[in-house]
Design an enzyme around this catalytic site. Structure first.
Site: not given
Length: 287
Positions: A53, A97, A120
Site C-alpha cells: 500500500k 491494518q 477503507d
C-alpha cells in the site's frame, strides 16, 4: 467458448494513472493528498499488505505516513494517535491494518476514524451512507469488483447477480453496489441450501467465501461474468480463488483470475478513495 480474462493488474494501471494525474494537480495547488497507514504488531501478512500500500502511494504521488507500533500498545494510546491524525490537515485518509492484537477492539478503532478520512469504508456511518445511497467511501474490495465488472462493457441494469458471502467487508457492500447499478441481487451464504440453483440463474457471480473450488463448472450459466474474490492455497500450496478457474473459464464470458484479479484492484481503490478524500477537502477550502 473461452472466457475473456478480466486483468486486475492492467485495469489497476489505468486507474492508478488517473490517480497520479489527479494527485499531481492537487500537489501543484499545494494540497498533496496524504494517507496515514497504521500497523500494530509484527504479523507477516500485514507487513506485506502495508508495504504494498505504501509503495502504491509513492508510485501515484500520494504522500504516505507509515506508523508502526508494538503489539503491546494500549487501545487508549492507539485511539489517541488516531484522534491526532483526524485533526491533521495533511492527512486525508487513515487506514488501520487488520488484524489488531486481541486486547484492542477493532470496531472501536474503526469507529474512531473520522468519516471523511475513512478511506477503507468500514465504519458504521460509511456503511449507512452506502446503504442509503449517499456519497460516502465504498469499501475497496467490492468497489474494485464493480470496476472490473464495468470494464467488460456489459450493462448491469436488469442483470441477475449472485453474491456468495455476506461479510461486512465484501459480501454485503458488494450486493449494495450491484443494487445501485440496477442489478437484481441474490445473496447466498452458508445457510443457503442449494447454492448451485441460484448461481445457474446468474448473469454475474461474485464469489467471496474463502474456500477453494466453491464454484465449479456445473454451477455457472454459459456467458456469465465471474468475479473471484477468494484467496486460498490449494493442495500444492499455490494461490487459488473460490472458483475452479480451469473448469469455469470455458463456460463463462468473463472471469477474473487469482492471483492478478481482485487483489491489485483493492489497493487501487484505496488510492481512488484517498484522492477523492483529498479533492473533497480541497473543494471545501476553495473561496
Amino acid at each position: 467458448m473461452t472466457a475473456h480474462l478480466i486483468d486486475g493488474n492492467q485495469l489497476s494501471k489505468t486507474l492508478r494513472a488517473d490517480v497520479a494525474r489527479r494527485a499531481a494537480a492537487l500537489t501543484a495547488a499545494g494540497r498533496q493528498p496524504g494517507l496515514a497507514v497504521i500497523l500494530v504488531g509484527e504479523d507477516p501478512a500485514s507487513q506485506v499488505y502495508v508495504r504494498n500500500k505504501v509503495k502504491a502511494c509513492g508510485d501515484a504521488g500520494v504522500h504516505s505516513v507509515l506508523e508502526k507500533y508494538d503489539a503491546a500498545i494500549s487501545e487508549t494510546e492507539l485511539l489517541k494517535r488516531i484522534d491526532a491524525l483526524n485533526r491533521d490537515p495533511a492527512v486525508h485518509g487513515i487506514l488501520v491494518q487488520m488484524p489488531l492484537p486481541k486486547h484492542i477492539n477493532p470496531d472501536k478503532v474503526i469507529e474512531s476514524i473520522a468519516t471523511h478520512k475513512d478511506v477503507d469504508g468500514y465504519s458504521v456511518l460509511s456503511a449507512g451512507e452506502l446503504m442509503t445511497g449517499l456519497d460516502g467511501f465504498r469499501p475497496c474490495t467490492p468497489y474494485g469488483c464493480i470496476k472490473m465488472i464495468e470494464s467488460t462493457g456489459v450493462a448491469l441494469r436488469g442483470k441477475h447477480a449472485v453474491v456468495i458471502g455476506r461479510s461486512n467487508t465484501v459480501g454485503k457492500p458488494m450486493a449494495l453496489l450491484l443494487l445501485q447499478a440496477n442489478a437484481t441481487v441474490t445473496i447466498c451464504h452458508s445457510g443457503t441450501p442449494d447454492l448451485a440453483y441460484h448461481t445457474r440463474q446468474a448473469d454475474i457471480v461474485v464469489a467471496a467465501v474463502g474456500r477453494a473450488n466453491t464454484v465449479t463448472a456445473d454451477m455457472i450459466k454459459p456467458g456469465a461474468i465471474v468475479i473471484d474474490v477468494g484467496i486460498n492455497r490449494n493442495a500444492e500450496g499455490k494461490l487459488c480463488g473460490d472458483v475452479d478457474f480451469a473448469g469455469v473459464a470455458p463456460i463463462a464470458a468473463y472471469i477474473s483470475p487469482v492471483p492478478g484479479g481482485v487483489g491489485p484492484m483493492t489497493i487501487t481503490m484505496l488510492l481512488v478513495n484517498t484522492i477523492e478524500a483529498a479533492e473533497r477537502t480541497a473543494a471545501t477550502k476553495v473561496t
